[in-house]
Scaffold this active site. Sequence first.
Site, PDB file in Angstrom:
ATOM      1  N   SER A  61      11.289 -13.062  -2.380  1.00 42.93           N
ATOM      2  CA  SER A  61      12.612 -12.837  -2.963  1.00 42.93           C
ATOM      3  C   SER A  61      13.690 -13.352  -2.019  1.00 42.93           C
ATOM      4  CB  SER A  61      12.838 -11.349  -3.245  1.00 42.93           C
ATOM      5  OG  SER A  61      13.299 -10.678  -2.085  1.00 42.93           O
ATOM      6  N   CYS A 117       0.825  -1.200   0.000  1.00 42.66           N
ATOM      7  CA  CYS A 117       0.000   0.000   0.000  1.00 42.66           C
ATOM      8  C   CYS A 117       0.862   1.255   0.000  1.00 42.66           C
ATOM      9  CB  CYS A 117      -0.915   0.008   1.220  1.00 42.66           C
ATOM     10  SG  CYS A 117      -1.922  -1.479   1.391  1.00 42.66           S
ATOM     11  N   ILE A 174      14.253 -13.588 -15.564  1.00 39.16           N
ATOM     12  CA  ILE A 174      14.504 -12.963 -16.856  1.00 39.16           C
ATOM     13  C   ILE A 174      15.850 -13.430 -17.370  1.00 39.16           C
ATOM     14  CG2 ILE A 174      13.063 -10.935 -16.493  1.00 39.16           C
ATOM     15  CD1 ILE A 174      15.505  -9.382 -15.678  1.00 39.16           C
ATOM     16  N   GLY A 202       2.378  -2.524   4.525  1.00 36.88           N
ATOM     17  CA  GLY A 202       3.202  -3.655   4.929  1.00 36.88           C
ATOM     18  C   GLY A 202       2.406  -4.905   5.240  1.00 36.88           C
ATOM     19  N   ILE A 237      -4.432  -7.753  -0.157  1.00 40.83           N
ATOM     20  CA  ILE A 237      -3.698  -9.018  -0.072  1.00 40.83           C
ATOM     21  C   ILE A 237      -4.402  -9.990   0.877  1.00 40.83           C
ATOM     22  CG2 ILE A 237      -1.496 -10.097   0.530  1.00 40.83           C
ATOM     23  CD1 ILE A 237      -1.249  -8.296  -1.884  1.00 40.83           C
TER      24      ILE A 237
END
Length: 630
Positions: free
Chosen positions: A363, A2, A291, A76, A53
């Site tokens: 990640s 957000c 990628i 968050g 979310i």
Amino acid sequence: MCGLVGIFDRTGRRDIDAGLLSRMNETQYHRGPDEGGIHTEPGVGLAHRRLSIIDLSSGQQPLFNEDGSVVVVYNGEIYNFPELSTRLKELGHSFRTHCDTEVIVHAWEEWGEACVERFRGMFAFALWDRNRQTLFLARDRLGIKPLYYAQLDDGHIIFASELKGLLAHPGLQRDIDPRAVEDYFAYGYVPDPKTILRQARKLAPGHILTLRHGQALPSPRQYWDVSFSSSGPGDEILAGSELLERLKEAVDIRLVAEVPLGAFLSGGVDSSAVVAMMAGLSDKPVNTCSISFGDPKFNEARYAAQVAERYHTDHQVEEVNPDDFDLIDKLAGLYDEPFADSSAMPTYRVCQLARKRVTVALSGDGGDENLAGYRRYRWHLHEERMRAFMPAAIRRPVFGLLGKLYPKADWAPKVLRAKSTFEALARDSVGGYFHSVSHLGDPLRSRLFSRQFKDQLQGYNAVDVLKQHAKHAPDHPLSFVQYLDIKTWLAGDILTKVDRASMAHSLEVRVPLLDHKLVEWMATLPPDMKLKGGEGKAVFKKALTSHLPHDILYRPKMGFSVPLASWFRGPLKERVRQAVLGPVLAETGYFNSRFLKEMVDQHQSGRRDYSVPLWSLLMFESFARQVLRC
């Protein structure tokens, strides 16, 4: 994820301009395209953009407590909100939603400022308590989520998730901070708590700021810091096993979402480890994306494919145009202040790719800083041994002279770049590490800046950023530089890069390796478990041998590299010349025009590689042209 903005009247309770607040809010539409909300009352205004979310049907913000006296806007995820919710209900609090946002208002009511110490996750929020006449701003421990603020001349304090939210307020002065310019060209970013503007600040990671009507703006207060020690497991096998169990738990709590979820998979150790943990926790194939680049020197796609095949992930790969320089001007708009990490370009593209299928992506960021994965750590330990061996009274003049006499060899492997090593050895530990991480070293910045700009700096040098943090750093040379990186590079570069690139596509990125409980535990591991025999992440890699192939674990580190040198001699040749030698940089008065021309000419003739300073100048020019002049 957000975005939030707000206006607070420090001097009294003047009415807040709802139209202005709304315009500030809409500058961050990309951070939350699902919904928006505003609340104003005398002396304070809060606004929010929502990316849904969890608890999609409720949880709209601004969100209030039962009687409307406490209101929060928040960016968050608090992963332990179910446990906190249960505890708060036991203490008598009533909940109307099933989202983590409501935990904040009740935790504030119960524990006040100490509420942040109970939150496990990534967050930046602003909370207004009408009964206490208090505005409370907070940022998570590692700085995963951003928060900017500024005190205006009329007594208002404004704050936002991104600097662009502040820039939308006509009262914000756009005067550049000369020290921030020095920092930018030294580090490639502007370290917290500075911003490129004199009047604006970042709330530093692990800090809170409490404001009240009629009181002066106080200094932020630190509520958390990482503490390095060697109190963890002494046995490498046991330490590795516990490390994976703790990582698995950190991944597990980040898999809660009511929207599609996946992971970045670069083929490096950290992202591969995260995907391996996800695969073990999920009954369905993990969505992964990566990628690829046409140039094999920059291409990790085949390593990512190995991991994807091993864990049967639903893998998506997309080749990026090797000449993907259309993003240059877009980056200035994303970051709002100069940002010279060229890997922001492929990061933007991988976030764009991920958003096609998921709203949340995990990640592997944070592994290098916490487990000593960077090669520069190894070189720093070598240099520290030499500093300990030779007294400074001898070392400084000897290596200082050698550094001046030895020819520069940017093209050579690190081991042959003796000039840089000599220059580092002539300095103390902080100065040597600063020399190692500097985007542009002291001699280059000295030639780059004009005499007029140097006068404005009044002797300030960007090494002071590290010196301030070094006062609180641990003694061991490896832990020392890890601490410095966690306080500067991690938040200022890595997390800033990912936040802006992901939010540009309304994508939430979660970072299990930066779970603060895991970070605290990793800091207790003995340094020689992290860097052993010249191998970074030693204990982590050994523990992963049954999860990942050997050539994933022990291949040379690549990262998201961009072929700047060839771009600036080829397709971007004229653009670089026009930007670096054009009117925008000249009008600032910051730069030595003669040296700018020398750099462009020598780089484009092939005599020297000035790609890093030229890229830094290109980004600064784009910022000055797009952000300051708009």
